[in-house]
Design an enzyme around this catalytic site. Structure first.
Site, PDB file in Angstrom:
ATOM      1  NE  ARG A 177      50.492  37.745   2.548  1.00  0.00           N
ATOM      2  CZ  ARG A 177      50.461  39.534   2.578  1.00  0.00           C
ATOM      3  NH1 ARG A 177      49.845  40.161   1.726  1.00  0.00           N
ATOM      4  NH2 ARG A 177      51.285  40.011   3.198  1.00  0.00           N
ATOM      5  CG  HIS A 237      51.663  39.300   8.496  1.00  0.00           C
ATOM      6  ND1 HIS A 237      52.688  38.741   7.958  1.00  0.00           N
ATOM      7  CD2 HIS A 237      51.546  40.633   7.827  1.00  0.00           C
ATOM      8  CE1 HIS A 237      53.019  39.889   6.871  1.00  0.00           C
ATOM      9  NE2 HIS A 237      53.080  40.601   6.757  1.00  0.00           N
ATOM     10  CD  GLN A 255      54.554  43.598   8.666  1.00  0.00           C
ATOM     11  OE1 GLN A 255      54.476  43.372   7.746  1.00  0.00           O
ATOM     12  NE2 GLN A 255      55.556  44.769   9.380  1.00  0.00           N
ATOM     13  CG  ASP A 273      47.192  46.323  10.055  1.00  0.00           C
ATOM     14  OD1 ASP A 273      47.449  46.892   8.872  1.00  0.00           O
ATOM     15  OD2 ASP A 273      47.032  45.154  10.622  1.00  0.00           O
ATOM     16  CB  CYS A 324      52.374  45.785   8.957  1.00  0.00           C
ATOM     17  SG  CYS A 324      50.638  46.162   9.003  1.00  0.00           S
ATOM     18  NE  ARG A 375      57.541  41.347   6.132  1.00  0.00           N
ATOM     19  CZ  ARG A 375      56.210  41.092   5.806  1.00  0.00           C
ATOM     20  NH1 ARG A 375      55.552  42.179   5.271  1.00  0.00           N
ATOM     21  NH2 ARG A 375      56.424  40.278   5.177  1.00  0.00           N
TER      22      ARG A 375
HETATM   23  N1   CP Z   1      52.740  44.511   5.425  1.00  0.00           N
HETATM   24  C1   CP Z   1      52.781  43.638   3.944  1.00  0.00           C
HETATM   25  O1   CP Z   1      52.361  42.084   4.646  1.00  0.00           O
HETATM   26  O2   CP Z   1      52.306  43.506   3.089  1.00  0.00           O
HETATM   27  P1   CP Z   1      51.814  43.164   1.693  1.00  0.00           P
HETATM   28  O3   CP Z   1      50.186  42.996   2.525  1.00  0.00           O
HETATM   29  O4   CP Z   1      52.393  44.072   1.023  1.00  0.00           O
HETATM   30  O5   CP Z   1      52.557  42.049   1.826  1.00  0.00           O
HETATM   31  N1  NVA Z   2      45.711  42.920   8.694  1.00  0.00           N
HETATM   32  C1  NVA Z   2      46.130  43.215   7.531  1.00  0.00           C
HETATM   33  C2  NVA Z   2      48.372  43.255   7.302  1.00  0.00           C
HETATM   34  C3  NVA Z   2      47.721  43.400   5.623  1.00  0.00           C
HETATM   35  C4  NVA Z   2      49.775  43.082   6.006  1.00  0.00           C
HETATM   36  C5  NVA Z   2      45.308  42.286   6.399  1.00  0.00           C
HETATM   37  O1  NVA Z   2      45.730  41.198   7.207  1.00  0.00           O
HETATM   38  O2  NVA Z   2      45.349  42.500   6.014  1.00  0.00           O
END
Ligand code: CP
Ligand code: NVA
Length: 314
Positions: free
Chosen positions: A101, A128, A131, A223, A263, A291
């Site tokens: 990430r 993502h 997701q 989101d 999400c 997930r």
């Molecule tokens: N939806 C999602 O990716 O959650 P986290 O940021 O907690 O991993």
């Molecule tokens: N769009 C959000 C998703 C988090 C799971 C971000 O990137 O922060």
């Protein structure tokens, strides 16, 4: 050896194989079965940003399938202590796969360039993909009596990493997708053009009118307005997205059968109100649970394709 940096790394058949593996493993999980599909496999996780769902679902998924995982903290010095090419080539000798990430998508792309093991995008500024795969499991689970292609997913919010991946997965699976967002927050043209080139029959729409968009929705998705890394823009974004909150007023225009997805994590009172996220149409908790199932399918497909070939019906 394959990577999953975005869903463009898969074709529709491969995506369907992963989703089928996920369904098989989800069913086994519901029966209390823990097949050792990933026995002796090791997954490394490198996270530049916080995470609950992605981190824990990957780690638990590996453990439940007989493998193990290593969450690599700051002390490994990723991006700081040595050249990414050295870091990556060394890591690839110790583990069977890497989840990353990162703030910049280029970081996961660099890992994939040098790595000798599969690299999975656990969220970047661009995409993502894990997701989106879980979200498909949630939608099909809710509407099991009709083909997935009959569903209309309406995303009310930002043209961001999550909506970008959802638009692509809908195109890959023949689902209708609409993004309702303020002007200036649409999905970017290069991404949309690549989707149209690859999937000319894609049913993708963008509009500034959330009321019209949700009126034919089967799933309404939102989101955060400010994604991780965009904190400096949050005051401006709160103003720009003020008319794009998923609240009771908007839900009045949606079919009663439509489900609500997010999400997570959510900023309650900003993009979604408490009554909606906690209301009868919300499926956000089941969605988060999916997930792990989706990622088990992905891990099995990447790390033990033989098992998928033997155990997952075409
Ligand atoms: N939806 C999602 O990716 O959650 P986290 O940021 O907690 O991993
Ligand atoms: N769009 C959000 C998703 C988090 C799971 C971000 O990137 O922060």
């Amino acid at each position: 050896m394959r990577h999953l940096l975005t869903l463009f790394d898969l074709n529709s058949h491969e995506l369907n194989r992963i989703l089928s593996a996920a369904r098989v493993l989800k069913k086994m999980h519901s029966r209390g079965q823990r097949p050792a599909v990933l026995q002796h496999r090791v997954l490394a996780l490198i996270f530049e940003k916080p995470s609950l769902r992605t981190r824990v679902s990957f780690e638990s998924g590996m453990a439940q399938l007989g493998g193990s995982s290593l969450f690599l903290g700051d002390d490994v010095g990723f991006g700081k202590r040595e050249a990414p090419s050295d870091f990556t080539r060394v890591l690839g000798q110790f583990v069977d796969g890497v989840v990353c990430r990162s703030f910049s998508h280029d970081t996961v792309a660099t890992l994939a360039k040098y790595d000798s093991v599969p690299v999975i995008n656990g969220l970047t500024d661009l995409a993502h993909p894990c997701q989106a795969m879980a979200d498909v499991l949630t939608i099909e689970g809710e509407f099991p009596d009709r083909p997935l292609t009959d569903n209309h997913l309406v995303f009310v919010g930002d043209g961001n990493n999550v909506s970008r991946s959802l638009a692509l997965i809908c195109a890959m699976l023949g689902m209708k997708f609409t993004l309702a967002c303020p002007k200036g927050y649409e999905l970017d043209q290069p991404w949309m053009s690549k989707i149209s080139e690859r999937y000319p029959d894609a049913k993708l729409h963008q509009t500034t009118d959330p009321i019209a968009a949700v009126s034919t929705a089967d799933a309404i998705y939102t989101d955060v307005w400010t994604s991780m890394g965009q904190e400096a823009e949050s005051a401006q974004r709160r103003k720009d997205f003020a008319d794009y909150q998923v609240n009771a007023g908007l839900m009045k225009h949606a079919p009663e059968t439509a489900i609500v997805l997010h999400c997570l994590p959510a900023v309650r009172g900003e993009e979604i109100t408490d009554d909606v996220i906690d209301g009868p149409q919300s499926r956000v908790i089941e969605q988060a649970g999916n997930r792990m199932h989706a990622q088990k399918g992905l891990l099995a497909w990447l790390l033990n394709p033989h098992w998928v070939g033997e155990n997952v019906p075409e």
